[in-house]
Design an enzyme around this catalytic site. Structure first.
Site, mmCIF file in Angstrom:
data_model
loop_
_atom_site.group_PDB
_atom_site.id
_atom_site.type_symbol
_atom_site.label_atom_id
_atom_site.label_comp_id
_atom_site.label_asym_id
_atom_site.label_seq_id
_atom_site.Cartn_x
_atom_site.Cartn_y
_atom_site.Cartn_z
ATOM 1 N N SER A 49 -4.143 13.205 1.262
ATOM 2 C CA SER A 49 -2.969 13.143 0.690
ATOM 3 C C SER A 49 -4.058 12.763 -0.483
ATOM 4 O O SER A 49 -3.612 12.851 -1.980
ATOM 5 C CB SER A 49 -2.521 11.977 0.961
ATOM 6 O OG SER A 49 -1.738 13.241 2.018
ATOM 7 N N LYS A 57 6.064 7.359 -0.199
ATOM 8 C CA LYS A 57 5.510 7.755 -1.829
ATOM 9 C C LYS A 57 6.195 7.497 -2.977
ATOM 10 O O LYS A 57 5.768 7.087 -3.926
ATOM 11 C CB LYS A 57 4.541 9.225 -1.194
ATOM 12 C CG LYS A 57 3.635 8.594 0.065
ATOM 13 C CD LYS A 57 2.606 10.251 -0.557
ATOM 14 C CE LYS A 57 1.864 10.149 0.973
ATOM 15 N NZ LYS A 57 1.311 11.766 1.091
#
Length: 851
Positions: free
Chosen positions: A742, A785
């Site tokens: 990520s 997130k």
């Protein structure tokens, strides 16, 4: 030992000195050796000898070996037994010693002691010469009468014992097969005699004397057995008489109900059999139990297997084979209960209501197997209890964290000592119904060991196609688990084996937003803490603004556990002030009238508004309720633990903000880069995994290939970014291990900022995987997130374009506070990360002349 075949022993024998026991010819004895001379005899003679003669030693009774080699030998007993050492076992605990197994051969007499060290050796004369037994001076008639009398008593003694015991039957055969002359020594060693009596038999060298001394010992043993049998018989008669009287007493008092405990006291096996026959267990289980109850009736109670079999049968009776609770299937009432117990968690509530709706339409629906996956503190365990309350079922929690033995799930086989059923069967026995709600807590923290894999054992439990016939090793019969509602909880699915994960319906439980935490705090946490600390809403008030301050400045988590602890700390501080105020308020009642004015002045001074940490009397009525503001928070909880440092850390090029997912929820992650003169090396720090290191190499390779396009140069002005330049990438919080794809777009943005000298926007966070061609690929954990970025106060988030579908799971008010940039390639990422975009140099061949 037939006549004419004498035992010949060496004329010189090493002597083993014993004090606690007496060895007779024809018998076997186990003795412990730990004294110096005896230990030396074992080491030098028995362990190192290679011939049969080296295993023959002389055993001297009634003589103790001195504890030191320097001490002189005591007076040795005149008569000893020549013995054959059959077995030698050594040990060092609790001190060095040997254990000898010796068999007596014949008597001998010590003629002369030849040496004392290192172990005694003597010249001996053999006394038992069997060829002389029938040629002695006594007439054959006299010895024959003594022999027949001894044989009669010996047979009488043996026949009084239980002939079904193998050892007793073997002894009976020995009485007929062995010579009569050898029987006195053998029987004396078997019956209950003292060492002094055995010593007298050993000293009786003449056969006539030996018979005469042994016969009284046999008679005494026979009389003792007769008395014991008479006592047992009278006790059995008394028991039969009591059993016969009790039913008559019950008949005469027909109004008295039968007491099951009294029935078990006098005839518990019969009652157990009755319970088995009247229970609703399966046909297979009933067949097994009836077979075991037959074995139990034939078993004496003194046998260890008796208790094991009885415990097994009692467990089989107590299990809820067909006993179940009736479900409450009112959907409207269930929705009210779930909403009252938990705020948010819409997915979980929806799934429970769906189950209730289907149960209304189909009664024999199998219990679903759910798995709640989410960070700690979001209520996965407590929602399982609420589901049981909603359905009206019993609830049982099984903690699986750290379990490394498959027997915890399947149980032990009954052949093992201390065997017991597994946790599943034990839980069913505890709740008493066959359709409870089972919470398998922390299923992702199972471990493997030499005792098996408990995760593999759970495959049968959590498979709807198999758990209708779950077989516990202890029960060894099938039990139906299809009506049990299994709920597993986990922080992550990464550590759950794929086969086990495939059997469960995974429901993600994300972290809470700030607004949800505020609602949870005022609906559930604050009332709970007030009740725990004995406070009332009239004594303390915590506004929503203060709660928001606690959430943003003192906690940073996906759940609400830390928030609950902070509220508890506030309640404790207020409880101290209330208790002190009540104590001070009671003083004027006991004061004198002349002191009243001083007390009033003191109260008036304390009534001024002050911080909660001051010495003000907060318990007085004018001060109530105590209002918790930001000043009180600082006094109670200390300085804020988390500050909004995002803008401060982005005040120079080479810094960017990424988004990461952890089992504890989402987190923001800073990426820092610097360049220096060097040899073109790339240094990565921050405990990075292999995937993250590869993302860093991908990022620098893409930037090097597109440096001219974006006008990126190193410190020396070269488009080759690694020309005489070293690059250092660091991910702060170096003690925390980090890995995953990520961070690709974040590393590219950070390096682009470093080489272009431009600052990244301070309100932008990003996540996404990159490729060598500059594409942005989707990643997981988008909701966690985004919530982490929202908690940190960020306003714009760059995510992969293919993750647009994940935004639907985010609450509407969170989406309104944030701006999402959907990027399909790195060009779009760089344009969104920098103010004014990230200019690309136009190529000359693409320009058209206007002349």
């Amino acid at each position: 030992m037939a006549a004419g075949s004498a035992i010949q022993i060496p004329t010189r024998l090493p002597l083993l000195l014993t004090h606690e026991s007496v060895l007779l010819p024809g018998s076997t004895m186990r003795t412990s050796v730990d004294s110096p001379r005896n230990m030396q005899l074992v080491r030098s003679r028995l362990l190192k000898g290679t011939s049969l003669r080296s295993t023959i030693i002389g055993v001297i009774p009634n003589t103790s070996d001195p504890t030191s080699d320097c001490d002189d030998l005591p007076n040795l007993h005149r008569i000893g037994t020549a013995a054959l050492a059959v077995q030698v076992v050594g040990s060092n605990w609790p001190k060095p010693h040997y254990t000898l197994l010796v068999t007596g051969l014949c008597r001998f007499q010590i003629l002369q002691l030849l040496k004392e060290k290192p172990y005694p050796v003597a010249e001996v004369q053999q006394l038992d010469r069997l060829e002389q037994f029938t040629n002695g001076h006594k007439s054959e008639e006299e010895l024959g009468e003594l022999s027949e009398q001894f044989y009669k008593y010996a047979v009488q003694l043996v026949e009084m014992l239980d002939m079904s015991v193998p050892a007793v039957a073997k002894l009976r055969r020995l009485l007929d097969n062995l010579p009569r002359e050898a029987l006195p020594d053998i029987l004396t060693s078997i019956i209950r005699t003292t060492n002094q009596e055995k010593l007298q038999i050993l000293d009786a060298v003449r056969l006539e004397e030996r018979f005469k001394m042994t016969i009284p010992l046999l008679v005494r043993q026979i009389e003792g057995l007769k008395l014991l049998q008479k006592t047992r018989k009278s006790k059995q008669d008394d028991d039969k008489r009591v059993v016969a009287i009790r039913p008559n007493r019950r008949i005469s008092h027909g109004s008295i109900t039968e007491d099951e405990e009294e029935e078990e006291d006098h005839d518990d096996v019969v009652m157990l059999e009755k319970k088995i026959r009247t229970s609703s267990m399966s046909e297979q289980a009933l067949k097994v139990c009836l077979k075991e109850i037959k074995r139990l009736k034939k078993m004496p109670q003194s046998m260890p297997e008796y208790a094991l079999t009885r415990n097994y049968l009692e467990l089989m009776v107590e299990l809820p084979w067909n006993k179940s609770t009736k479900d409450r299937l009112e959907i409207r009432a269930a929705r009210i209960v779930l909403d009252n117990d938990h705020y948010a968690m819409e997915k979980l509530k929806k799934r429970v209501l769906e189950y209730l709706a289907v149960r209304q339409l189909k009664n024999n629906l199998k219990g679903p197997i759910l798995c709640f996956v989410g960070p700690p503190g979001v209520g996965k365990t407590s929602v399982g209890r609420s589901i049981a309350k909603t359905l009206g079922r019993e609830f049982h929690r099984i903690a699986l964290g750290g379990v490394c033995d498959q027997s915890d799930i399947r149980g032990h086989r009954r052949t093992y000592v201390g065997s017991m059923p597994g946790r599943i069967i034990n839980g069913l026995k505890t709740v008493g119904v066959n359709n409870p709600v089972f919470l398998l807590d922390e299923v992702d923290k199972l471990a493997k060991s030499l005792q098996g894999d408990p995760a593999a054992a759970l495959l049968e439990v959590l498979d709807p196609e198999q758990n209708h016939s779950f077989t516990d090793h202890y029960l060894n019969v099938a039990f139906d688990l299809s009506q049990v509602l299994f709920i597993a909880t986990a922080n992550t699915t990464a550590t759950i084996p794929p086969a086990l994960l495939d059997r469960m319906e995974v429901i993600q439980v994300p972290g809470y937003t700030q607004e949800e935490k505020i609602e949870i705090a005022h609906r559930h946490l604050i009332p709970k803490q007030l009740d725990l600390h004995g406070l009332t809403p009239q004594q303390i008030q915590i506004p929503q603004v203060t709660t928001l301050g606690i959430i943003t400045r003192y906690t940073r988590e996906a759940g609400v556990r830390a928030l609950d602890r902070k509220l508890g700390a506030i309640c404790r501080a207020v409880a101290v002030k209330v208790a002190e105020g009540q104590h001070k308020e009671a003083k004027p009642d006991r004061a004198e009238v002349g002191e009243g004015e001083d007390c009033k002045e003191h109260i008036a001074e304390d009534a001024k508004p002050e911080s909660i940490s001051d010495t003000a009397d907060l318990a007085l009525p004018p001060e109530m309720p105590i209002l918790i503001d930001f000043h009180a928070l600082k006094d109670i909880l200390g300085p804020p633990l988390y500050d909004m440092e995002v803008s401060e850390r982005l005040n120079q090029p080479g810094v960017a903000i990424g988004l990461a997912w952890t089992p504890l929820g989402g987190e923001i992650m800073f990426v820092e880069a610097s360049q220096m003169d060097g040899e073109g090396q790339l240094t990565l720090t921050g405990q990075l995994g292999d995937v993250m290191k590869e993302s860093a190499h991908l990022a620098i390779s893409w930037l090097r290939s597109n440096a001219k396009r974006y006008q990126l140069t190193n410190a020396s002005g070269s488009f080759d970014l690694l020309d005489n330049t070293d690059i250092h990438l660091h991910f702060p919080a170096g003690a925390v291990t980090k890995d995953g794809p990520s961070a690709g777009v974040t590393i590219v943005t950070c390096l682009a900022s470093l080489f272009s000298g431009r600052l990244v926007c301070s309100d932008v966070a990003m996540t996404g995987e990159i490729t060598l061609r500059g594409l942005v690929l989707p990643v997981g954990g988008i909701k966690d997130k985004v919530l982490a970025a929202h908690r940190a106060g960020l306003k714009r988030i760059i995510i992969p374009q293919r993750n647009e579908k994940d935004l639907e799971e985010i609450a509407a008010h969170v989406r309104q506070d944030l701006t999402f940039v959907l990027a399909g390639c790195l060009d779009e990422v760089l344009n969104a990360a920098f103010d004014g975009g990230f200019a690309v140099k136009a190529r000359l061949e693409h320009l058209n002349s206007k002349l």
